[in-house]
Scaffold this active site. Structure first.
Site, mmCIF file in Angstrom:
data_model
loop_
_atom_site.group_PDB
_atom_site.id
_atom_site.type_symbol
_atom_site.label_atom_id
_atom_site.label_comp_id
_atom_site.label_asym_id
_atom_site.label_seq_id
_atom_site.Cartn_x
_atom_site.Cartn_y
_atom_site.Cartn_z
ATOM 1 N N SER A 5 0.853 -1.178 0.000
ATOM 2 C CA SER A 5 0.000 0.000 0.000
ATOM 3 C C SER A 5 0.898 1.240 0.000
ATOM 4 O O SER A 5 1.944 1.253 -0.640
ATOM 5 C CB SER A 5 -0.946 -0.027 1.194
ATOM 6 O OG SER A 5 -1.814 1.080 1.198
ATOM 7 N N LYS B 148 -4.781 2.856 -2.890
ATOM 8 C CA LYS B 148 -3.940 2.345 -1.801
ATOM 9 C C LYS B 148 -4.781 1.988 -0.574
ATOM 10 O O LYS B 148 -4.450 1.047 0.150
ATOM 11 C CB LYS B 148 -2.858 3.362 -1.460
ATOM 12 C CG LYS B 148 -1.849 3.606 -2.577
ATOM 13 C CD LYS B 148 -0.923 2.420 -2.794
ATOM 14 C CE LYS B 148 -1.268 1.525 -3.932
ATOM 15 N NZ LYS B 148 -0.304 0.411 -4.100
ATOM 16 N N TYR C 257 -5.115 7.813 -6.613
ATOM 17 C CA TYR C 257 -4.034 6.944 -6.146
ATOM 18 C C TYR C 257 -4.253 6.558 -4.682
ATOM 19 O O TYR C 257 -4.156 5.385 -4.313
ATOM 20 C CB TYR C 257 -2.683 7.645 -6.298
ATOM 21 C CG TYR C 257 -1.513 6.826 -5.778
ATOM 22 C CD1 TYR C 257 -1.104 5.677 -6.443
ATOM 23 C CD2 TYR C 257 -0.831 7.195 -4.619
ATOM 24 C CE1 TYR C 257 -0.045 4.913 -5.962
ATOM 25 C CE2 TYR C 257 0.232 6.446 -4.144
ATOM 26 C CZ TYR C 257 0.629 5.307 -4.817
ATOM 27 O OH TYR C 257 1.673 4.547 -4.339
#
Length: 310
Positions: free
Chosen positions: A167, A201, A197
């Site tokens: 992550s 994650k 993004y």
């Protein structure tokens, strides 16, 4: 204040108590590392080879993967295997899993390491998903799903199989996954690529936690981690002055491999299922949103729906 403390804690970590020299002998272990033709993935593969694992370099470009395999052989004396997989194309992932099953009967560790960061908003996967979410989350979900039978068959109570999910600290900066923005849509184009993004994650952590809940009792260890602020090819879409400033604040790639190697190879790693790890090789606290079990179940269900019939 919590976010600020976490940012400092993860961005400027203390010296690691773990090093690659602490990795045990991995003879007979079969391991896949996605995105391992470069950066953190390549450093991870290097350390695994040095400790006698059979390593598959899972990457989209055969040319780049073969070059990485040659580099790694010159550095370690061991030769990795190439597994062609494009995480942005679901049929490619299916073919990769089928190819792997023809070559191997066991899989001890799957490092879901590959990813893409802040590409242009126009970029999509082959099936028209947001490139970041489609690659980072859905692609790795599907690969894991297809390899899960082999992971389960390999796992034992004393030697659980492991799924290590990379992550980022950016997962702390979003509060939910907006499924209206994970496929091509007018709404998606109004969201910054940085937020998309971070959303992907967060998705990595939600998936990892749900995998641990569903399969932990069947000897599957699933963890998510922030590898740290690392200077790699993933910053290729960030240009100009921002990129130059960032480079001076980032750690070399070998640092980024430490936490996932700790989770994926050590005896301590066997007990980390469902945890969130931070630099370097420490247990940390995930974003509260990542601990939402209903959100994790919703993500899993959505992913299942997307890959049905591929």
């Amino acid at each position: 204040m919590g976010i600020l403390f976490s940012l400092v804690n993860q961005s400027f970590p203390p010296k690691s108590n773990f090093s690659v020299n602490d990795i045990p002998d991995l003879t007979s272990q079969v391991i896949i590392v996605t995105g391992s033709n470069t950066g953190v993935g390549k450093e991870t593969a290097k350390a695994l080879l040095q400790h006698n694992a059979k390593v598959y370099i899972a990457a989209r470009s055969e040319e780049k993967a073969r070059a990485a395999i040659q580099d790694l052989k010159s550095e370690t004396g061991k030769e990795a295997e190439f597994l062609r997989v494009d995480l942005a194309d679901l049929p490619s992932i299916k073919r990769a899993a089928e190819e792997f099953a023809q070559k191997e009967t066991q899989l001890h560790v799957l490092f879901n390491n590959g990813g893409v960061m802040v590409p242009s908003i126009e970029q999509l996967t082959a099936q028209k998903y947001d490139l970041q979410f489609g690659t980072n989350v859905l692609g790795h979900f599907y690969l894991t799903k297809l390899l899960l039978p082999m992971l389960l068959a390999t796992a034992t109570p004393d030697a659980p199989a492991r799924v290590i999910n990379t992550s980022s600290f950016m997962a702390h900066l979003v509060s939910s996954v907006d499924f209206n923005t994970v496929k091509e849509s007018p709404k998606r184009k109004k969201v910054s690529t940085t937020k998309l993004y971070g959303q992907s994650k967060l998705g990595n952590v939600l998936f990892s936690n749900e995998l641990a809940r569903r399969y932990g009792e069947q000897n599957i260890v699933s963890v998510a981690l922030n590898p740290g602020n690392i200077r790699t090819d993933i910053q290729r879409h960030i240009g100009g002055v921002v990129c130059e400033i960032m480079k001076n604040m980032l750690y070399p790639a070998p640092y980024g491999a430490l936490t996932q190697l700790w989770a994926g190879t050590t005896d301590e790693g066997k007990r980390l299922g469902g945890k969130y790890l931070i630099p370097w090789a420490r247990v940390g606290e995930a974003n509260a949103a990542a601990l939402d079990e209903a959100a994790a179940r919703a993500l899993w269900t959505w992913c299942e729906e997307q890959v049905a019939g591929v």
